[in-house]
Design an enzyme around this catalytic site. Structure first.
Site: not given
Ligand code: SAJ
Length: 406
Positions: A203, A257
Site C-alpha cells: 500500500k 494518501c
Molecule cells: N496529481 C498530479 N499529477 C498527476 C496525477 C495526480 O499532480 O499526473 C496530483 C493530484 O492533483 C492530487 C494528487 O496528485 O493533488 C493525488 O491525486 P490522485 O488522483 O493521484 O490520487 P488520490 O490521492 O485521489 O488516490 C490515491 C490512489 N492511489 C494511486 O493511484 C496509487 C488510490 O488508488 C488510493 O486508494 C488512494 O490514493 C488511497 O486511499 O491511498
C-alpha cells in the site's frame, strides 16, 4: 453460523465497504466514535460525498443489514478501517488502530477473523497480533489475522471496491486463506496472497510510486520554466516513446494518501528512502513555487501598469472535479498568496462547492473575465471551457490551456 461483520470506522472507506457487504447479504455492525455519524447512518443517510453510496446505505439500513453504533458487539469478522494520521514531524500515529483493536479484544473468540485495512506502518499487523494475544493468551494461534489495504479512488469508490484487485497478507498462511475467502464474498477483482508485512508495504509503495512519478513531472516543470520550454508539450512528446510515461505536473500533490503515505516509509527507513523523501520535498516545494510565482507576477504587473492587479485564483480542491479541499495544495497556495495582500482585488474560485467558511467564492467565468492575472491551481473541467486570453497574465500551473507558465 451466520457471518457477522464488525466494521470499526465508518469514514470514506469503512462506510462504503460496510454498505457493500450488507448489500451482499451479510449483517454488518458498523462502529464510529462520532455519535453524529452513527445517527446519520441509522437514519439511512450519509455524512460523506461519494457517488452511489447514499442509495446503498439507505437500502442496507432499511433492510436492517447495516446498523451503526458507537460500540462494537460480538461478530465473526472484525475490520479495522480507521484513519492513521501523523504525530510530531511526519510520524505515523497508529493510536486509532490500537484503540479500535482494544475495543474489540474482549469480544474475540476462537476462529474469528481480524483484518486491518487502514494504511499502516510496516509491522502494525504483527504488533496488533501481539497486543491481542497478550491480553487474550487463551486465544493464541486460534484467531486469523490479516492486512488488506484499500486502494479505491475517491469519487469511484463503489465501482473500485468491487472491481479492483486486492493484496491480502495474513500473519500466517491459514489467516491469508481465511481472509481471501472473506473478500471473495464481495470482490470480483483478483485476490493476491502474500504475508502481512508485504501487504502493508505494498500500500505504501503504490502511493509512493505515484508521488515519485508526479515529483519527476513537477521537477521537469521547474526546469522547463527556466529553460523557456513548454513542459506540457515536452511531456506529450516524450510520452510518444513506447517505454516512457511521464505524469502531469501541477500545483503540488494533495489528498490524504499520496501526500501522506510516503512518510510512513521515510520515517521508519530514513537512510534508505532517498528518492521517496526527495519526491515529497519536490512536490511540497512545487506549491511554494506556485505561490511565489503569483507574488512575482503581481509585483511585475504593478510596475508595468502603475496600478494594482486583479487576481483570480482558480480552484481550491486537491484535484480536478471534486469538492474535497483537505490537504489541498491549491488551498495552501491561496492561503499563502492572500497572506501577502496589499489592496489587490482577489477572486477565489471553486466551482465544486457552494460556499467556503473563509473565502467569498466567485463565479469562474466572471473571475476570469475580470482578472488581470489568472492562476490556474486545479484543472477543473469548467476551466477548460474558457478561451485563452492573451491580454491576461496566465499562470497555468495545472495545465488548463497547456500553456507556458508565465
Ligand atoms: N496529481 C498530479 N499529477 C498527476 C496525477 C495526480 O499532480 O499526473 C496530483 C493530484 O492533483 C492530487 C494528487 O496528485 O493533488 C493525488 O491525486 P490522485 O488522483 O493521484 O490520487 P488520490 O490521492 O485521489 O488516490 C490515491 C490512489 N492511489 C494511486 O493511484 C496509487 C488510490 O488508488 C488510493 O486508494 C488512494 O490514493 C488511497 O486511499 O491511498
Amino acid at each position: 453460523m451466520e457471518n457477522k461483520v464488525i466494521m470499526m470506522g465508518l469514514g470514506y472507506i469503512g462506510l462504503p465497504t460496510a454498505a457493500l457487504i450488507a448489500q451482499k447479504g451479510t449483517k454488518v455492525h458498523g462502529v464510529d466514535v462520532n455519535p453524529k455519524v452513527v445517527e446519520t447512518i441509522n437514519r439511512g443517510e450519509i455524512h460523506i460525498v461519494e457517488p452511489e453510496l447514499a442509495e446503498i446505505v439507505k437500502e442496507a439500513v432499511e433492510k436492517n443489514a447495516l446498523i451503526a453504533d458507537t460500540q462494537p458487539v460480538s461478530g465473526n469478522t472484525y475490520l479495522i478501517v480507521v484513519p492513521t494520521p501523523f504525530k510530531g514531524k511526519n510520524e505515523p500515529d497508529i493510536s486509532f488502530v490500537e484503540a479500535a483493536t482494544n475495543a474489540i479484544i474482549p469480544l474475540l473468540k476462537e476462529d474469528d477473523l481480524y483484518i486491518i485495512e487502514s494504511t499502516s506502518p510496516i509491522g502494525t499487523t504483527e504488533k496488533m497480533r501481539d497486543l491481542i494475544y497478550t491480553l487474550r493468551p487463551e486465544l493464541e494461534n486460534k484467531l486469523f489475522m490479516a492486512y488488506c489495504p484499500e486502494r479505491v479512488l475517491p469519487g469511484n469508490v463503489m465501482f473500485e471496491l468491487v472491481n479492483n484487485d486486492r493484496v491480502i497478507g495474513g500473519v500466517d498462511e491459514a489467516s491469508t486463506n481465511k481472509a481471501v475467502d472473506f473478500y471473495a464474498s464481495y470482490v470480483s477483482g483478483t485476490l493476491h496472497k502474500t504475508n502481512a508485512r508485504t501487504a502493508e508495504m505494498c500500500k505504501l509503495v503504490e502511493n509512493s510510486s505515484r508521488d515519485v512519478q508526479i515529483a519527476f513531472a513537477n521537477e521537469l516543470s521547474l526546469i522547463c520554466d527556466k529553460a523557456e520550454i513548454n513542459v506540457w508539450e515536452l511531456i506529450e512528446l516524450a510520452n510518444k516513446h513506447p517505454r516512457v510515461n511521464i505524469l502531469q505536473p501541477g500545483s503540488g500533490v494533495g489528498g490524504h494518501c499520496i501526500a501522506v503515505d510516503p512518510y510512513f516509509i521515510v520515517s521508519d527507513y530514513p537512510m534508505e528512502s532517498k528518492i521517496i523523501g526527495a519526491a515529497r520535498e519536490i512536490n511540497n516545494y512545487k506549491s511554494f513555487w506556485c505561490a511565489e510565482k503569483v507574488q512575482v507576477a503581481k509585483l511585475k504587473f504593478e510596475l508595468e501598469h502603475g496600478r494594482k492587479a486583479k487576481i483570480a485564483l482558480m480552484g481550491l480542491a486537491f484535484k480536478p472535479n471534486i469538492d474535497d479541499l483537505r490537504e489541498s495544495p491549491a488551498k495552501y497556495i491561496a492561503q499563502k498568496v492572500l497572506q501577502n495582500t496589499n489592496n489587490e482585488e482577489y477572486f477565489i474560485v471553486e466551482p465544486n462547492i457552494e460556499e467556503h467558511n473563509v473565502y467569498k467564492l466567485s463565479d469562474y467565468e466572471d473571475a476570469y473575465a475580470s482578472a488581470d492575472i489568472v492562476a490556474f491551481l486545479v484543472a477543473h473541467n469548467e476551466f477548460k471551457t474558457l478561451e485563452y486570453d492573451k491580454s491576461k497574465v496566465i499562470l497555468d500551473f495545472a495545465g488548463v490551456f497547456k500553456s507556458h507558465v508565465a
